[in-house]
Design a protein around this motif. Structure first.
Motif, PDB file in Angstrom:
ATOM      1  N   ILE A 141      31.657  22.751  31.145  1.00 39.16           N
ATOM      2  CA  ILE A 141      30.764  21.733  31.685  1.00 39.16           C
ATOM      3  C   ILE A 141      30.180  22.251  32.991  1.00 39.16           C
ATOM      4  CG2 ILE A 141      31.937  19.792  30.629  1.00 39.16           C
ATOM      5  CD1 ILE A 141      33.326  19.360  33.359  1.00 39.16           C
ATOM      6  N   LEU A 142      29.086  21.663  33.419  1.00 41.88           N
ATOM      7  CA  LEU A 142      28.497  22.007  34.709  1.00 41.88           C
ATOM      8  C   LEU A 142      28.997  21.037  35.763  1.00 41.88           C
ATOM      9  CD1 LEU A 142      24.777  22.975  34.129  1.00 41.88           C
ATOM     10  CD2 LEU A 142      26.628  24.398  34.976  1.00 41.88           C
ATOM     11  N   VAL A 143      29.551  21.593  36.826  1.00 42.92           N
ATOM     12  CA  VAL A 143      30.050  20.795  37.940  1.00 42.92           C
ATOM     13  C   VAL A 143      29.246  21.159  39.181  1.00 42.92           C
ATOM     14  CG1 VAL A 143      32.034  20.285  39.412  1.00 42.92           C
ATOM     15  CG2 VAL A 143      32.377  20.738  36.974  1.00 42.92           C
ATOM     16  N   VAL A 144      28.688  20.145  39.818  1.00 42.92           N
ATOM     17  CA  VAL A 144      27.982  20.320  41.082  1.00 42.92           C
ATOM     18  C   VAL A 144      28.943  19.872  42.171  1.00 42.92           C
ATOM     19  CG1 VAL A 144      26.015  19.616  42.494  1.00 42.92           C
ATOM     20  CG2 VAL A 144      25.748  19.880  40.016  1.00 42.92           C
ATOM     21  N   LEU A 145      29.213  20.766  43.106  1.00 44.15           N
ATOM     22  CA  LEU A 145      30.159  20.489  44.187  1.00 44.15           C
ATOM     23  C   LEU A 145      29.429  20.580  45.518  1.00 44.15           C
ATOM     24  CD1 LEU A 145      33.255  20.187  44.942  1.00 44.15           C
ATOM     25  CD2 LEU A 145      33.162  22.650  45.321  1.00 44.15           C
ATOM     26  N   GLU A 146      29.561  19.546  46.318  1.00 43.07           N
ATOM     27  CA  GLU A 146      28.957  19.545  47.651  1.00 43.07           C
ATOM     28  C   GLU A 146      29.935  18.989  48.668  1.00 43.07           C
ATOM     29  OE1 GLU A 146      25.098  17.732  47.972  1.00 43.07           O
ATOM     30  OE2 GLU A 146      24.349  18.797  46.212  1.00 43.07           O
ATOM     31  N   LYS A 147      29.813  19.483  49.872  1.00 44.77           N
ATOM     32  CA  LYS A 147      30.635  18.981  50.974  1.00 44.77           C
ATOM     33  C   LYS A 147      30.073  17.635  51.421  1.00 44.77           C
ATOM     34  CE  LYS A 147      30.746  20.671  55.410  1.00 44.77           C
ATOM     35  NZ  LYS A 147      31.027  21.677  56.433  1.00 44.77           N
ATOM     36  N   HIS A 148      30.977  16.700  51.677  1.00 44.60           N
ATOM     37  CA  HIS A 148      30.566  15.387  52.177  1.00 44.60           C
ATOM     38  C   HIS A 148      29.873  15.554  53.518  1.00 44.60           C
ATOM     39  CE1 HIS A 148      30.772  11.306  53.704  1.00 44.60           C
ATOM     40  NE2 HIS A 148      31.024  10.919  52.461  1.00 44.60           N
ATOM     41  N   PHE A 154      29.255  25.161  39.152  1.00 44.16           N
ATOM     42  CA  PHE A 154      30.267  25.831  38.351  1.00 44.16           C
ATOM     43  C   PHE A 154      30.099  25.482  36.890  1.00 44.16           C
ATOM     44  CE2 PHE A 154      32.428  24.643  42.370  1.00 44.16           C
ATOM     45  CZ  PHE A 154      32.704  25.904  42.858  1.00 44.16           C
ATOM     46  N   ALA A 155      30.267  26.460  36.018  1.00 40.96           N
ATOM     47  CA  ALA A 155      30.429  26.198  34.593  1.00 40.96           C
ATOM     48  C   ALA A 155      31.918  26.391  34.349  1.00 40.96           C
ATOM     49  CB  ALA A 155      29.607  27.171  33.760  1.00 40.96           C
ATOM     50  N   ILE A 156      32.636  25.305  34.200  1.00 36.78           N
ATOM     51  CA  ILE A 156      34.086  25.365  34.190  1.00 36.78           C
ATOM     52  C   ILE A 156      34.648  24.805  32.888  1.00 36.78           C
ATOM     53  CG2 ILE A 156      34.419  23.146  35.340  1.00 36.78           C
ATOM     54  CD1 ILE A 156      36.576  24.752  37.037  1.00 36.78           C
ATOM     55  N   ASN A 157      35.769  25.379  32.474  1.00 38.35           N
ATOM     56  CA  ASN A 157      36.411  24.976  31.234  1.00 38.35           C
ATOM     57  C   ASN A 157      36.970  23.559  31.357  1.00 38.35           C
ATOM     58  OD1 ASN A 157      38.358  24.700  29.063  1.00 38.35           O
ATOM     59  ND2 ASN A 157      38.098  26.898  28.769  1.00 38.35           N
ATOM     60  N   LYS A 158      36.716  22.737  30.345  1.00 34.45           N
ATOM     61  CA  LYS A 158      37.173  21.346  30.348  1.00 34.45           C
ATOM     62  C   LYS A 158      38.692  21.213  30.379  1.00 34.45           C
ATOM     63  CE  LYS A 158      33.433  19.301  27.654  1.00 34.45           C
ATOM     64  NZ  LYS A 158      33.134  18.575  26.402  1.00 34.45           N
ATOM     65  N   SER A 159      39.391  22.239  29.910  1.00 36.25           N
ATOM     66  CA  SER A 159      40.848  22.132  29.823  1.00 36.25           C
ATOM     67  C   SER A 159      41.561  22.434  31.141  1.00 36.25           C
ATOM     68  CB  SER A 159      41.380  23.053  28.730  1.00 36.25           C
ATOM     69  OG  SER A 159      41.143  24.405  29.074  1.00 36.25           O
ATOM     70  N   LYS A 160      40.852  22.886  32.163  1.00 39.88           N
ATOM     71  CA  LYS A 160      41.483  23.122  33.466  1.00 39.88           C
ATOM     72  C   LYS A 160      42.030  21.809  34.007  1.00 39.88           C
ATOM     73  CE  LYS A 160      39.562  27.086  35.817  1.00 39.88           C
ATOM     74  NZ  LYS A 160      40.747  27.880  35.743  1.00 39.88           N
ATOM     75  N   THR A 161      43.224  21.882  34.571  1.00 39.44           N
ATOM     76  CA  THR A 161      43.776  20.681  35.195  1.00 39.44           C
ATOM     77  C   THR A 161      43.057  20.438  36.512  1.00 39.44           C
ATOM     78  OG1 THR A 161      45.493  21.823  36.455  1.00 39.44           O
ATOM     79  CG2 THR A 161      46.054  21.114  34.191  1.00 39.44           C
ATOM     80  N   LEU A 162      43.164  19.234  37.014  1.00 40.94           N
ATOM     81  CA  LEU A 162      42.525  18.901  38.275  1.00 40.94           C
ATOM     82  C   LEU A 162      43.132  19.710  39.422  1.00 40.94           C
ATOM     83  CD1 LEU A 162      40.176  17.162  38.925  1.00 40.94           C
ATOM     84  CD2 LEU A 162      41.705  15.257  39.356  1.00 40.94           C
ATOM     85  N   VAL A 163      44.424  19.983  39.341  1.00 39.98           N
ATOM     86  CA  VAL A 163      45.088  20.793  40.364  1.00 39.98           C
ATOM     87  C   VAL A 163      44.532  22.217  40.350  1.00 39.98           C
ATOM     88  CG1 VAL A 163      47.309  21.733  41.113  1.00 39.98           C
ATOM     89  CG2 VAL A 163      47.170  19.371  40.319  1.00 39.98           C
ATOM     90  N   GLU A 164      44.366  22.797  39.160  1.00 40.51           N
ATOM     91  CA  GLU A 164      43.771  24.133  39.049  1.00 40.51           C
ATOM     92  C   GLU A 164      42.336  24.124  39.573  1.00 40.51           C
ATOM     93  OE1 GLU A 164      45.819  26.085  35.086  1.00 40.51           O
ATOM     94  OE2 GLU A 164      44.303  24.518  34.801  1.00 40.51           O
ATOM     95  N   PHE A 165      41.612  23.067  39.258  1.00 39.60           N
ATOM     96  CA  PHE A 165      40.239  22.949  39.723  1.00 39.60           C
ATOM     97  C   PHE A 165      40.180  22.871  41.243  1.00 39.60           C
ATOM     98  CE2 PHE A 165      36.465  20.279  40.709  1.00 39.60           C
ATOM     99  CZ  PHE A 165      35.493  21.210  40.366  1.00 39.60           C
ATOM    100  N   MET A 166      41.119  22.157  41.850  1.00 41.65           N
ATOM    101  CA  MET A 166      41.173  22.049  43.309  1.00 41.65           C
ATOM    102  C   MET A 166      41.328  23.432  43.940  1.00 41.65           C
ATOM    103  SD  MET A 166      41.371  20.019  46.043  1.00 41.65           S
ATOM    104  CE  MET A 166      42.095  18.439  45.686  1.00 41.65           C
ATOM    105  N   GLU A 167      42.198  24.263  43.385  1.00 46.48           N
ATOM    106  CA  GLU A 167      42.372  25.627  43.889  1.00 46.48           C
ATOM    107  C   GLU A 167      41.103  26.451  43.695  1.00 46.48           C
ATOM    108  OE1 GLU A 167      44.937  26.555  45.765  1.00 46.48           O
ATOM    109  OE2 GLU A 167      45.554  24.458  45.501  1.00 46.48           O
ATOM    110  N   TYR A 168      40.470  26.286  42.553  1.00 46.67           N
ATOM    111  CA  TYR A 168      39.210  26.963  42.249  1.00 46.67           C
ATOM    112  C   TYR A 168      38.136  26.567  43.263  1.00 46.67           C
ATOM    113  CZ  TYR A 168      35.391  28.680  39.277  1.00 46.67           C
ATOM    114  OH  TYR A 168      34.297  29.347  38.790  1.00 46.67           O
ATOM    115  N   VAL A 169      38.067  25.279  43.580  1.00 40.76           N
ATOM    116  CA  VAL A 169      37.103  24.775  44.552  1.00 40.76           C
ATOM    117  C   VAL A 169      37.334  25.420  45.914  1.00 40.76           C
ATOM    118  CG1 VAL A 169      36.496  22.721  45.922  1.00 40.76           C
ATOM    119  CG2 VAL A 169      36.621  22.572  43.426  1.00 40.76           C
ATOM    120  N   LYS A 170      38.577  25.404  46.366  1.00 40.81           N
ATOM    121  CA  LYS A 170      38.880  25.981  47.681  1.00 40.81           C
ATOM    122  C   LYS A 170      38.491  27.450  47.739  1.00 40.81           C
ATOM    123  CE  LYS A 170      42.639  23.028  49.254  1.00 40.81           C
ATOM    124  NZ  LYS A 170      44.031  23.007  49.707  1.00 40.81           N
TER     125      LYS A 170
END
Length: 139
Positions: free
Chosen positions: A44-51, A69-85
């Motif tokens: 999926i496409l995820v748009v990430l912006e700083k508040h 990001f084009a990120i896999n749907k099966s990633k956990t939210l915790v994994e995604f948080m690390e990816y974001v950082k």
């Protein structure tokens, strides 16, 4: 309780995204279609912006206004948080939270990016829009 605290800090009601200002609806739809065409419907496409009121210092001084990001749907939210950082240049020791549509994303072990996408995706362009901000931790 946390939502009330965020309201006091002014960290809700920031639902305007620079990405949407830069790219019109047709361009955003085209980006989504290209991702699906090349990766299938597992990403999926995820748009990430700083508040706008976040005081996070990014390590990368040339950080763009948004991350896509084009990120896999099966990633956990915790994994995604690390990816974001990692990809947003945020120090790993910095505490951040993520939210969609002014709702905080709770870090549940079983929660996946796909679950969040199904609940919060933009119906027009099929993107998932996420803001991040920091908060004080006590104790």
């Amino acid at each position: 309780m946390l939502q009330k605290k965020l309201n006091l800090m002014g960290l809700v009601n920031d639902d305007l995204f620079e990405y949407s200002k830069i790219f019109n609806l047709e361009e955003r739809k085209r980006k989504y279609e290209n991702v699906i065409k090349h990766t299938g419907d597992q990403r999926i496409l995820v748009v990430l912006e700083k508040h706008k009121k976040a005081s996070i210092k990014n390590q990368n001084l040339k950080q763009a206004q948004y991350q896509l990001f084009a990120i896999n749907k099966s990633k956990t939210l915790v994994e995604f948080m690390e990816y974001v950082k990692q990809n947003a240049g945020i120090d790993v020791s910095t505490s951040i939270f993520l939210y969609c549509n002014n709702q905080i994303l709770m870090m549940k072990a079983e929660m996946t990016v796909g679950n969040i996408y199904d609940q919060f995706k933009n119906k027009e362009d099929q993107h998932l829009y996420i803001k991040y901000a920091n908060f004080e931790t006590f104790g």
